[in-house]
Write a protein that holds these residues in place. Structure first.
Motif, PDB file in Angstrom:
ATOM      1  N   LEU A   1       0.811  -1.016   0.177  1.00  0.00           N
ATOM      2  CA  LEU A   1      -0.057  -0.058  -0.027  1.00  0.00           C
ATOM      3  C   LEU A   1       0.916   1.219   0.130  1.00  0.00           C
ATOM      4  O   LEU A   1       0.125   2.367   0.275  1.00  0.00           O
ATOM      5  N   GLU A   2       2.252   1.012  -0.135  1.00  0.00           N
ATOM      6  CA  GLU A   2       3.133   2.278   0.067  1.00  0.00           C
ATOM      7  C   GLU A   2       2.678   3.238  -1.137  1.00  0.00           C
ATOM      8  O   GLU A   2       2.887   4.509  -0.919  1.00  0.00           O
ATOM      9  N   ALA A   3       2.299   2.968  -2.155  1.00  0.00           N
ATOM     10  CA  ALA A   3       2.168   3.816  -3.276  1.00  0.00           C
ATOM     11  C   ALA A   3       0.649   4.488  -3.276  1.00  0.00           C
ATOM     12  O   ALA A   3       0.331   5.502  -3.983  1.00  0.00           O
ATOM     13  N   HIS A   4      -0.344   4.005  -2.438  1.00  0.00           N
ATOM     14  CA  HIS A   4      -1.690   4.653  -2.189  1.00  0.00           C
ATOM     15  C   HIS A   4      -1.561   6.247  -1.822  1.00  0.00           C
ATOM     16  O   HIS A   4      -1.014   6.584  -0.996  1.00  0.00           O
ATOM     17  N   VAL A   5      -2.422   6.898  -2.658  1.00  0.00           N
ATOM     18  CA  VAL A   5      -2.801   8.029  -2.367  1.00  0.00           C
ATOM     19  C   VAL A   5      -4.106   8.451  -2.330  1.00  0.00           C
ATOM     20  O   VAL A   5      -4.930   8.164  -3.305  1.00  0.00           O
ATOM     21  N   ALA A   6      -4.918   8.966  -1.129  1.00  0.00           N
ATOM     22  CA  ALA A   6      -6.171   9.204  -1.013  1.00  0.00           C
ATOM     23  C   ALA A   6      -6.718  10.038  -1.759  1.00  0.00           C
ATOM     24  O   ALA A   6      -6.220  10.974  -2.067  1.00  0.00           O
ATOM     25  N   THR A   7      -8.385   9.511  -2.573  1.00  0.00           N
ATOM     26  CA  THR A   7      -8.730  10.327  -3.543  1.00  0.00           C
ATOM     27  C   THR A   7     -10.273  10.589  -3.138  1.00  0.00           C
ATOM     28  O   THR A   7     -10.735   9.667  -2.311  1.00  0.00           O
TER      29      THR A   7
END
Length: 146
Positions: free
Chosen positions: A60-66
């Protein structure tokens, strides 16, 4: 036929990114994405979720909240929420999606607990509920994907 699945929670930093990543790992032929009804836009995954996911081989390191958008809702073949309230919010805002919005734990008749800013036990419970919901939907979706 289910090609696009949208997974929704509130902040898009704990539950929905985790469920999304777990489903995507199980069903790589389906396009999974996640969003939040009140997303902490631009934030990464919660550190506690990152750690627990890493322990289980989920990245999940690349996750960015949208934030949830009308376009995401419209393009999704299936929308999975964490709570009944989130499902109702989506159906109220976009009535045409009724019939394609379900809770991740709909089969169990429960909401996935929100662990945000809570103790590790809440994260463990949410993780277990998500794993159970993912197992259910993996079976459902495996029979619907092309």
């Amino acid at each position: 036929m289910i090609d696009r699945v949208l997974v929704v929670c509130e902040g898009n930093i704990c539950r929905s990114p985790l469920a999304c990543a777990m489903l995507a790992r199980e069903l790589p032929e389906i396009d999974f994405s996640s969003a939040g009804t009140h997303a902490l836009v631009g934030e990464g995954a919660d550190p506690q979720v990152l750690e627990m996911a890493r322990e289980r081989g989920v990245a999940l390191e690349a996750h960015v909240a949208t934030a949830l958008t009308a376009a995401q809702v419209r393009e999704a073949d299936l929308i999975l929420t964490m709570t009944k309230t989130q499902r109702e919010q989506i159906e109220q805002a976009w009535p045409y999606v009724r019939g394609k919005v379900y809770r991740l734990s709909e089969n169990d008749g429960i909401d996935v607990v929100d662990p945000y800013r809570r103790h590790r036990a809440a994260f463990e419970l949410a993780f277990a509920q998500i794993e159970h919901g993912v197992a259910h939907w993996r079976g459902v979706l495996a029979g619907m994907a092309h």
